[in-house]
Scaffold this motif. Structure first.
Motif, PDB file in Angstrom:
ATOM      1  N   ALA A 107       1.413   6.426  -6.929  1.00 60.82           N
ATOM      2  CA  ALA A 107       0.281   7.230  -7.387  1.00 60.82           C
ATOM      3  C   ALA A 107       0.589   8.718  -7.239  1.00 60.82           C
ATOM      4  N   SER A 166      -3.474   9.893 -11.445  1.00 63.88           N
ATOM      5  CA  SER A 166      -3.240   8.623 -10.761  1.00 63.88           C
ATOM      6  C   SER A 166      -3.487   8.770  -9.260  1.00 63.88           C
ATOM      7  N   LEU A 195       0.838  -1.205   0.000  1.00 63.97           N
ATOM      8  CA  LEU A 195       0.000   0.000   0.000  1.00 63.97           C
ATOM      9  C   LEU A 195       0.872   1.254   0.000  1.00 63.97           C
ATOM     10  N   PHE A 236      -6.116   6.628  -6.995  1.00 56.54           N
ATOM     11  CA  PHE A 236      -5.703   5.885  -5.796  1.00 56.54           C
ATOM     12  C   PHE A 236      -6.578   6.269  -4.598  1.00 56.54           C
ATOM     13  N   CYS A 284       2.096   1.736  -3.504  1.00 57.85           N
ATOM     14  CA  CYS A 284       1.004   2.230  -4.357  1.00 57.85           C
ATOM     15  C   CYS A 284       0.771   3.712  -4.108  1.00 57.85           C
ATOM     16  N   TRP A 285       0.787   4.112  -2.834  1.00 58.70           N
ATOM     17  CA  TRP A 285       0.563   5.509  -2.470  1.00 58.70           C
ATOM     18  C   TRP A 285       1.640   6.397  -3.071  1.00 58.70           C
TER      19      TRP A 285
END
Lengths: 130, 153
Positions: free
Chosen positions: B61, B68, B54, B72, B57-58
């Motif tokens: 993004a 993006s 995570l 997210f 991804c954070w």
């Protein structure tokens, strides 16, 4: 056979040569993680991180970008050590164990470098409006 | 009780001619220190796998730009001014879970650092601090999310 001299005992750690590196690094990174993640949590509470402009304003100062980069290093160091123990404890098939440990090495280095690149990109002003 | 079961188990196995096994889950009586021990591993591995993914991804993004990042946040938290989607509840439950896992792993980790010094192994002290370590993180998690909820997001 005697026990050798004090110096000899310190130097001669057996064929493994070292047994404390994993243990010490796990604890050092644990202390770093604790401080840095408490900082990250308070940063999330004091900045509206649902908005990208707020994330940029926060990360554009070195006082946020540097600790976040340190956090990426210490978190991925620590998780590699922890998951290594998990694999060693529960994966008994030699081939699968080797594959898992190799995949973990790739993930932890890849994740760390990806995070550092993303932080640098945000901190140095890239990705605006894109 | 547990001891008696252990001895009986050993006798039964010895009678059958099997090798005596070390005490296992069925024979041990569970205590708070065992709960804290397995929680330390479970929360640590959860944070290591789910938490780190995570986190990546954070950051990815955010580095990718407005589009993006909005996507997210729209998945995990929800978009401001829009009604909550079902997956936003999952995303927020994930964040609550990860925050608890962090508090839990940090608390049991601090316990480990203290045990490393050789302190805290006396039965009563060990039991007391295990109970503290097993319960305080849940209270911290509740306090954190009540604060976020009442402050408004």
């Amino acid at each position: 056979m005697g026990n050798g001299t004090h110096l000899g005992r310190v130097r001669g750690l057996g064929s493994a040569k070292s047994g404390t590196h994993h243990w010490l690094t796990q604890r050092t990174s644990a202390i770093a993680n604790l401080a840095l993640l408490v900082w990250l949590l308070t940063s999330f509470l004091t900045n509206d991180v649902t908005r990208l402009d707020a994330v940029h304003r926060w990360l554009e100062t070195p006082f946020a970008a540097v600790p976040l980069a340190l956090l990426a290093i210490s978190v991925f160091t620590h998780l590699r050590l922890g998951l290594t123990v998990l694999i060693e404890d529960y994966v008994h098939d030699d081939a699968l164990k080797l594959i898992s440990l190799t995949a973990l090495t790739f993930y932890s280095w890849g994740g760390m470098i990806f995070a550092l690149f993303a932080i640098a990109r945000i901190a140095l002003g890239g990705g605006h409006g894109g | 009780m547990a001891r008696a079961a252990l001895i009986l188990g050993e006798k039964a196995m010895a009678a059958k001619g099997d090798k005596i096994l070390s005490p296992h889950l069925q024979v041990y009586r569970w205590g708070p220190h065992m709960l804290v021990s397995i929680l330390h591993r479970a929360t640590g591995d959860g944070l290591a796998i789910v938490g780190s993914l995570l986190f990546l991804c954070w950051l990815g993004a955010a580095a990718g730009g407005e589009a993006s990042y909005a996507k997210f946040i729209g998945y995990i938290w929800g978009t401001a001014g829009e009604p909550m989607h079902w997956y936003n509840w999952l995303g927020r439950a994930l964040l609550v879970g990860l925050s608890w896992a962090f508090f839990q792993h940090a608390a049991s980790g601090l316990r480990h650092l203290l045990l490393d010094t050789g302190a805290g192994y006396e039965l009563k002290a060990n039991r007391f601090w295990s109970l503290i370590v097993a319960s305080v993180p849940a209270l911290l998690t509740a306090a954190l999310w009540l604060y976020i909820f009442y402050r408004g997001v």
